[in-house]
Every structure is written in structure tokens, then in C-alpha cells.
Design a protein around this motif. Structure first.
Motif, PDB file in Angstrom:
ATOM      1  N   LYS A   1       1.096  -1.121  -0.102  1.00 37.04           N
ATOM      2  CA  LYS A   1      -0.128   0.058   0.008  1.00 37.04           C
ATOM      3  C   LYS A   1       0.849   1.318   0.060  1.00 37.04           C
ATOM      4  CE  LYS A   1      -3.878  -2.201   0.194  1.00 37.04           C
ATOM      5  NZ  LYS A   1      -3.449  -3.120  -0.719  1.00 37.04           N
ATOM      6  N   THR A   2       2.119   1.246   0.653  1.00 36.99           N
ATOM      7  CA  THR A   2       2.800   2.381   0.741  1.00 36.99           C
ATOM      8  C   THR A   2       3.393   2.704  -0.665  1.00 36.99           C
ATOM      9  OG1 THR A   2       3.576   1.979   3.152  1.00 36.99           O
ATOM     10  CG2 THR A   2       5.210   3.224   1.798  1.00 36.99           C
ATOM     11  N   LYS A   3       3.943   1.489  -1.467  1.00 34.92           N
ATOM     12  CA  LYS A   3       4.181   1.781  -2.660  1.00 34.92           C
ATOM     13  C   LYS A   3       3.333   2.274  -3.869  1.00 34.92           C
ATOM     14  CE  LYS A   3       7.822  -1.949  -2.785  1.00 34.92           C
ATOM     15  NZ  LYS A   3       9.013  -1.270  -3.470  1.00 34.92           N
ATOM     16  N   MET A   4       1.997   1.818  -3.535  1.00 34.15           N
ATOM     17  CA  MET A   4       0.869   2.230  -4.314  1.00 34.15           C
ATOM     18  C   MET A   4       0.519   3.923  -4.275  1.00 34.15           C
ATOM     19  SD  MET A   4      -1.561  -0.800  -3.775  1.00 34.15           S
ATOM     20  CE  MET A   4      -3.002  -0.353  -4.648  1.00 34.15           C
ATOM     21  N   VAL A   5       0.727   4.319  -2.946  1.00 34.75           N
ATOM     22  CA  VAL A   5       0.469   5.812  -2.510  1.00 34.75           C
ATOM     23  C   VAL A   5       1.698   6.432  -3.254  1.00 34.75           C
ATOM     24  CG1 VAL A   5       0.739   7.521  -0.892  1.00 34.75           C
ATOM     25  CG2 VAL A   5      -0.568   5.460  -0.374  1.00 34.75           C
ATOM     26  N   TRP A   6       2.999   6.215  -3.143  1.00 34.84           N
ATOM     27  CA  TRP A   6       4.179   6.500  -3.780  1.00 34.84           C
ATOM     28  C   TRP A   6       4.006   6.685  -5.365  1.00 34.84           C
ATOM     29  CZ3 TRP A   6       8.257   4.186  -0.314  1.00 34.84           C
ATOM     30  CH2 TRP A   6       8.484   4.822   1.084  1.00 34.84           C
ATOM     31  N   GLN A   7       3.520   5.662  -5.706  1.00 32.04           N
ATOM     32  CA  GLN A   7       3.544   5.456  -7.292  1.00 32.04           C
ATOM     33  C   GLN A   7       2.195   6.380  -7.716  1.00 32.04           C
ATOM     34  OE1 GLN A   7       2.939   1.101  -7.513  1.00 32.04           O
ATOM     35  NE2 GLN A   7       4.351   1.016  -9.092  1.00 32.04           N
ATOM     36  N   SER A   8       1.183   6.834  -7.021  1.00 28.90           N
ATOM     37  CA  SER A   8       0.185   7.421  -7.432  1.00 28.90           C
ATOM     38  C   SER A   8       0.635   9.044  -7.767  1.00 28.90           C
ATOM     39  CB  SER A   8      -1.012   7.366  -6.583  1.00 28.90           C
ATOM     40  OG  SER A   8      -0.543   8.061  -5.300  1.00 28.90           O
ATOM     41  N   LEU A   9       1.701   9.318  -6.839  1.00 33.27           N
ATOM     42  CA  LEU A   9       2.195  10.715  -6.767  1.00 33.27           C
ATOM     43  C   LEU A   9       3.449  10.919  -7.779  1.00 33.27           C
ATOM     44  CD1 LEU A   9       1.808  11.504  -3.130  1.00 33.27           C
ATOM     45  CD2 LEU A   9       0.401  12.390  -5.116  1.00 33.27           C
ATOM     46  N   GLY A  10       3.707   9.629  -8.440  1.00 32.85           N
ATOM     47  CA  GLY A  10       4.798   9.699  -9.291  1.00 32.85           C
ATOM     48  C   GLY A  10       6.309   9.599  -8.576  1.00 32.85           C
ATOM     49  N   LEU A  11       6.197   9.092  -7.408  1.00 38.31           N
ATOM     50  CA  LEU A  11       7.494   8.935  -6.770  1.00 38.31           C
ATOM     51  C   LEU A  11       8.159   7.485  -7.084  1.00 38.31           C
ATOM     52  CD1 LEU A  11       6.529  10.189  -3.118  1.00 38.31           C
ATOM     53  CD2 LEU A  11       7.931  11.400  -4.824  1.00 38.31           C
ATOM     54  N   PRO A  12       9.428   7.456  -7.263  1.00 35.20           N
ATOM     55  CA  PRO A  12      10.068   6.136  -7.836  1.00 35.20           C
ATOM     56  C   PRO A  12      10.350   5.037  -6.942  1.00 35.20           C
ATOM     57  CG  PRO A  12      11.822   7.952  -7.253  1.00 35.20           C
ATOM     58  CD  PRO A  12      10.579   8.505  -7.048  1.00 35.20           C
ATOM     59  N   VAL A  13       9.468   3.813  -7.237  1.00 39.87           N
ATOM     60  CA  VAL A  13       9.745   2.726  -6.323  1.00 39.87           C
ATOM     61  C   VAL A  13      10.601   1.548  -7.276  1.00 39.87           C
ATOM     62  CG1 VAL A  13       7.868   3.432  -4.936  1.00 39.87           C
ATOM     63  CG2 VAL A  13       7.575   1.802  -6.931  1.00 39.87           C
ATOM     64  N   VAL A  14      10.999   0.628  -6.374  1.00 44.98           N
ATOM     65  CA  VAL A  14      11.581  -0.614  -6.998  1.00 44.98           C
ATOM     66  C   VAL A  14      10.585  -1.314  -7.830  1.00 44.98           C
ATOM     67  CG1 VAL A  14      12.767  -2.934  -6.497  1.00 44.98           C
ATOM     68  CG2 VAL A  14      13.360  -0.653  -5.338  1.00 44.98           C
ATOM     69  N   PRO A  15      10.561  -1.837  -9.043  1.00 46.75           N
ATOM     70  CA  PRO A  15       9.742  -2.491  -9.467  1.00 46.75           C
ATOM     71  C   PRO A  15       9.254  -3.981  -8.805  1.00 46.75           C
ATOM     72  CG  PRO A  15      11.321  -1.805 -11.188  1.00 46.75           C
ATOM     73  CD  PRO A  15      11.661  -1.490  -9.861  1.00 46.75           C
ATOM     74  N   TYR A  16       8.122  -4.289  -8.677  1.00 48.25           N
ATOM     75  CA  TYR A  16       7.668  -5.362  -7.728  1.00 48.25           C
ATOM     76  C   TYR A  16       6.217  -5.746  -8.138  1.00 48.25           C
ATOM     77  CZ  TYR A  16       3.744  -2.302  -6.071  1.00 48.25           C
ATOM     78  OH  TYR A  16       2.630  -1.749  -6.085  1.00 48.25           O
ATOM     79  N   VAL A  17       6.039  -7.281  -7.584  1.00 51.96           N
ATOM     80  CA  VAL A  17       4.739  -7.882  -7.634  1.00 51.96           C
ATOM     81  C   VAL A  17       4.435  -8.323  -6.159  1.00 51.96           C
ATOM     82  CG1 VAL A  17       5.040  -8.651  -9.922  1.00 51.96           C
ATOM     83  CG2 VAL A  17       5.512 -10.038  -8.162  1.00 51.96           C
ATOM     84  N   CYS A  18       3.068  -8.236  -5.977  1.00 55.02           N
ATOM     85  CA  CYS A  18       2.622  -8.674  -4.567  1.00 55.02           C
ATOM     86  C   CYS A  18       1.678  -9.980  -4.602  1.00 55.02           C
ATOM     87  CB  CYS A  18       1.576  -7.558  -4.150  1.00 55.02           C
ATOM     88  SG  CYS A  18       0.821  -8.102  -2.509  1.00 55.02           S
ATOM     89  N   MET A  19       2.106 -10.952  -3.989  1.00 58.12           N
ATOM     90  CA  MET A  19       1.434 -12.227  -3.943  1.00 58.12           C
ATOM     91  C   MET A  19       0.882 -12.519  -2.700  1.00 58.12           C
ATOM     92  SD  MET A  19       3.168 -16.379  -4.007  1.00 58.12           S
ATOM     93  CE  MET A  19       3.852 -16.136  -5.728  1.00 58.12           C
ATOM     94  N   LYS A  20      -0.398 -12.858  -2.769  1.00 58.24           N
ATOM     95  CA  LYS A  20      -1.417 -13.055  -1.515  1.00 58.24           C
ATOM     96  C   LYS A  20      -1.369 -14.666  -1.266  1.00 58.24           C
ATOM     97  CE  LYS A  20      -3.697  -8.644  -2.590  1.00 58.24           C
ATOM     98  NZ  LYS A  20      -5.149  -8.101  -2.847  1.00 58.24           N
ATOM     99  N   ARG A  21      -1.683 -14.876   0.131  1.00 58.49           N
ATOM    100  CA  ARG A  21      -1.930 -16.213   0.420  1.00 58.49           C
ATOM    101  C   ARG A  21      -2.806 -17.134  -0.602  1.00 58.49           C
ATOM    102  NH1 ARG A  21       0.434 -18.721   4.444  1.00 58.49           N
ATOM    103  NH2 ARG A  21       0.711 -16.724   5.512  1.00 58.49           N
ATOM    104  N   SER A  22      -3.695 -16.494  -1.076  1.00 53.96           N
ATOM    105  CA  SER A  22      -4.671 -17.278  -1.876  1.00 53.96           C
ATOM    106  C   SER A  22      -4.008 -17.843  -3.126  1.00 53.96           C
ATOM    107  CB  SER A  22      -5.817 -16.137  -2.424  1.00 53.96           C
ATOM    108  OG  SER A  22      -5.466 -15.262  -2.958  1.00 53.96           O
TER     109      SER A  22
END
Length: 375
Positions: A138-159
Motif C-alpha cells: 500500500k505504501t508503494k501504491m501511494v508513492w506510485q500514485s504521486l509519481g515517486l520512484p519505487v523498485v519494480p515489484y509484484v505482490c503475492m497473496k496467500r490465496s
């Protein structure tokens, strides 16, 4: 001022909390009255005897312990303000709480919500901000929404983990997109608990299983050949008046972590005295240091942070690209921790840092208390 320091907790960072809290206790101005509450690993709260405070102040190498005397079990009265914390029906006078708690049940909004229900001032981020910042996705999503640079990632859920066909496809697509090596970590754990670097598919599967021991969501990130840069930030990003030196959002001198381990692991941070070299200021040009500070402030404000945070960056050694890695809203206060060291390098020594955080907590609480909650 009556200051209540709470330490220990149910997280995997219980022992680190004891060390951080010990330093914090020694750093609190002796004009304040300090009380101590220790939380055991099973979640019970105990008021500590005044002799424990004296022991810690008298011995700079001592670490807080938790005495579990049942007659000192703590109860909480919602809405009781400065008398919210009680032992045997008697209040523990409290003007402000310093929760020296790391990770789950300390930085994730749970205890902050409890303080809000009690209507008591506390150091650090609000309930909402704590919950968001604890969740790395969620932190990365907020930063991305404002154009701040984050490390490329994927999120895996237990399902996904529980469906072998979906899991295999997820892993295949992730490897295809990012290649090896990959970095795996729980979304909501701290101190690098459950984090690992994977150089092949076997290691990746093992790292995924380990990360899921700590959380129901995990991140798989592209591994960056990176320098690790950190920046301390203080202030109340939502409420500070323009003329307030206390609440103004401030970024301090960035530092650089130079690990001697494969990455800046739990062992490197807390168990190995030679686990990393700490360089303050970071070995960057003045322009780049200022850029890190500006981005740190932007990242902090984007999450409505308050009190304090350590904002962590990667700088790609191959391209010099700057990425936000994560934010820690209750960073370590151990003798080797970067957060107080970076503040000190900018002229804010440990004792004045503690006093600033206490003043910010009270200022934020006073502002929140003035809001309408009913008609």
C-alpha cells in the motif's frame, strides 16, 4: 511532564524494542517523570517498578527487562485521557506516551488506535498512517500514485500460494518479467524478518515460503545492484502551522549503509557489530544529498506521516537511478541505529531529539482534540 514509555510487544522485534526503549529512557530529560510499561511476547501489559527506570539510567549498557508481577497488570479505560492507564484501579499519570515498539502491534496502527480511543497523546504516526506505512504494498501504491520512484515489484497473496496452478503461473511470469536475482519480503514485517534474496527458482520458492511465515501478503521485487541510503525525517505533515519549528517537517543528513552481508539483514542490523558500515553523510554530491532529502520529505508527506520516520532509498550502482525502498515509522533507537545518528549529524542530539518528539506528540494531540466529533 509525565512520560509513559511502552516497550517489548508481540512482534518479532521484541528484543530490539527492549534495546531501543533503553536508549530512549536514558535520553528523556530528567525533569520529566518517566513510567514504564513492558508488554510480554504473549501481549500482557505490566507496569514496571521505578527501580527499573533507575537501573537503566545508572547503567548505560543495561537493557530493559519485563517483570511479570500479576499485581502490576495494566488496564485501560477508553476516553479517560491522562488517567487512561491503570494498575489495581489506580491511574498511571500520563501526559504523553512514547511507544518504543517495532513491527506488528507496534507500528501497524493497532496500538495507535488504542491510544486514540484512550484520548492520549503519543509519539509517532497516526492510526491510519501507521496502518498504511506498515503495508509495503500500500505504501508503494501511494508513492506510485504521486509519481515517486519505487523498485519494480509484484505482490503475492496467500490465496495464490494455496492454488498450485495459479502459484506456478505467478512465479513463471514474475521470473520472466524481472529475471534473477529477486528479493522477497513480507509486506508487513520489519527489521528484514522473513526477507531473502533468491538467485534461482529453488531459492525463490524457499524464500516465498519463509516470507509467508510472517505475513499473508509478500512482495517479490527486482533485485537492484544498489547503494542503500537512508534519511531521517521528523514533523507533523498534516497539521504543522507555518510558523512552528516544533512541527515543521524536516529531513536530516542522509546516511549510507554499506553492508558486509549479502544484504542489510536482521543479523547485519542488530546482531553483528561489523554487519555494516555507517557513512554519514552518504557519499553523494551536495546536489544528490539535497535530492534525497526532498524526496524523503515528499514520501513522508504523501503518507500523512507524523512524529518521525526513516525513509530508505536504493541508488542503482549501474544507472544512478534513485528508488524509494520503504519507510519505517518507529525506526531503531539502538546505539548503532541510523535514525538518531543522522539527526545528530545535522545538529539535533539524542536528548533534544527525544524532547522534540514529545513536543510534537502533544502538539498533534492538541490539534486533533480541537476537532468536532459530534453535533
Amino acid at each position: 511532564m509525565n512520560v509513559l514509555v511502552i516497550y517489548g510487544g508481540r512482534s518479532g522485534e521484541h528484543e530490539i524494542s527492549l534495546i531501543s526503549a533503553s536508549a530512549i529512557v536514558r535520553g528523556i530529560n530528567k525533569n520529566h517523570k518517566v513510567s514504564l510499561i513492558g508488554i510480554t511476547k504473549d501481549g500482557k501489559w505490566y507496569l514496571q517498578d521505578d527501580s527499573e527506570y533507575k537501573r537503566i539510567c545508572d547503567d548505560k549498557k543495561a537493557t530493559l527487562t519485563i517483570a511479570t508481577d500479576e499485581k502490576n497488570l495494566v488496564s485501560i479505560i477508553p476516553g479517560a485521557n491522562k488517567n487512561a492507564f491503570c494498575v489495581n484501579g489506580k491511574p498511571i499519570p500520563t501526559d504523553v506516551v512514547f511507544p518504543a515498539l517495532h513491527g506488528t502491534y507496534g507500528e501497524d496502527g493497532t496500538i495507535q488506535g488504542l491510544f486514540d480511543m484512550a484520548n492520549i497523546a503519543y509519539v509517532g504516526c497516526t492510526t491510519t498512517s501507521s496502518a498504511i506505512t506498515m503495508d509495503k504494498e500500500k505504501t508503494k501504491m501511494v508513492w506510485q500514485s504521486l509519481g515517486l520512484p519505487v523498485v519494480p515489484y509484484v505482490c503475492m497473496k496467500r490465496s495464490t500460494l494455496l492454488d498450485s496452478i495459479v502459484y506456478d503461473e505467478f512465479v513463471k511470469e514474475t521470473v520472466k518479467e524481472f529475471g534473477f536475482p529477486l528479493f522477497v519480503k513480507p509486506c508487513s514485517a520489519g527489521s528484514s524478518n522473513g526477507a531473502a534474496k533468491a538467485n534461482n527458482e529453488k531459492e525463490l520458492n524457499f524464500a516465498i515460503m519463509e516470507a509467508f511465515l510472517w505475513d499473508d501478503k509478500i512482495l517479490i521485487e527486482k533485485s537492484i545492484n544498489a547503494r542503500e541510503i537512508e534519511c531521517s525525517v521528523t514533523g507533523n505533515s498534516v497539521t504543522f502551522p507555518s510558523d512552528s519549528d516544533v512541527e515543521q517537517v524536516t529531513a536530516y543528513i542522509p546516511g549510507e549503509i554499506i553492508p558486509t552481508h549479502t544484504f542489510y539483514s536482521y543479523e547485519a542490523k542488530y546482531q553483528d557489530e561489523n554487519g555494516a558500515q555507517l557513512q554519514i553523510p552518504a557519499m553523494l554530491s551536495e546536489n544528490d544529498l539535497e535530492k534525497i532529502r526532498r524526496v524523503a520529505v515528499a514520501a513522508y508527506k504523501a503518507l500523512d506521516a507524523s512524529g518521525l520516520s526513516r525513509v530508505d532509498f536504493f541508488i542503482d550502482k549501474d544507472t544512478n537511478a534513485v528508488y524509494l525502498n520503504e519507510i519505517n515509522t518507529m525506526p531503531g533507537f539502538t546505539p548503532i541505529s541510523m535514525f538518531p545518528k543522522m539527526c545528530d549529524a545535522a545538529g539535533l542530539d539524542f536528548e533534544n531529539l527525544i524532547e522534540l518528539l514529545l513536543d510534537q506528540a502533544i502538539a498533534l494531540h492538541n490539534t486533533k482534540s480541537a476537532l468536532s466529533t459530534s453535533r
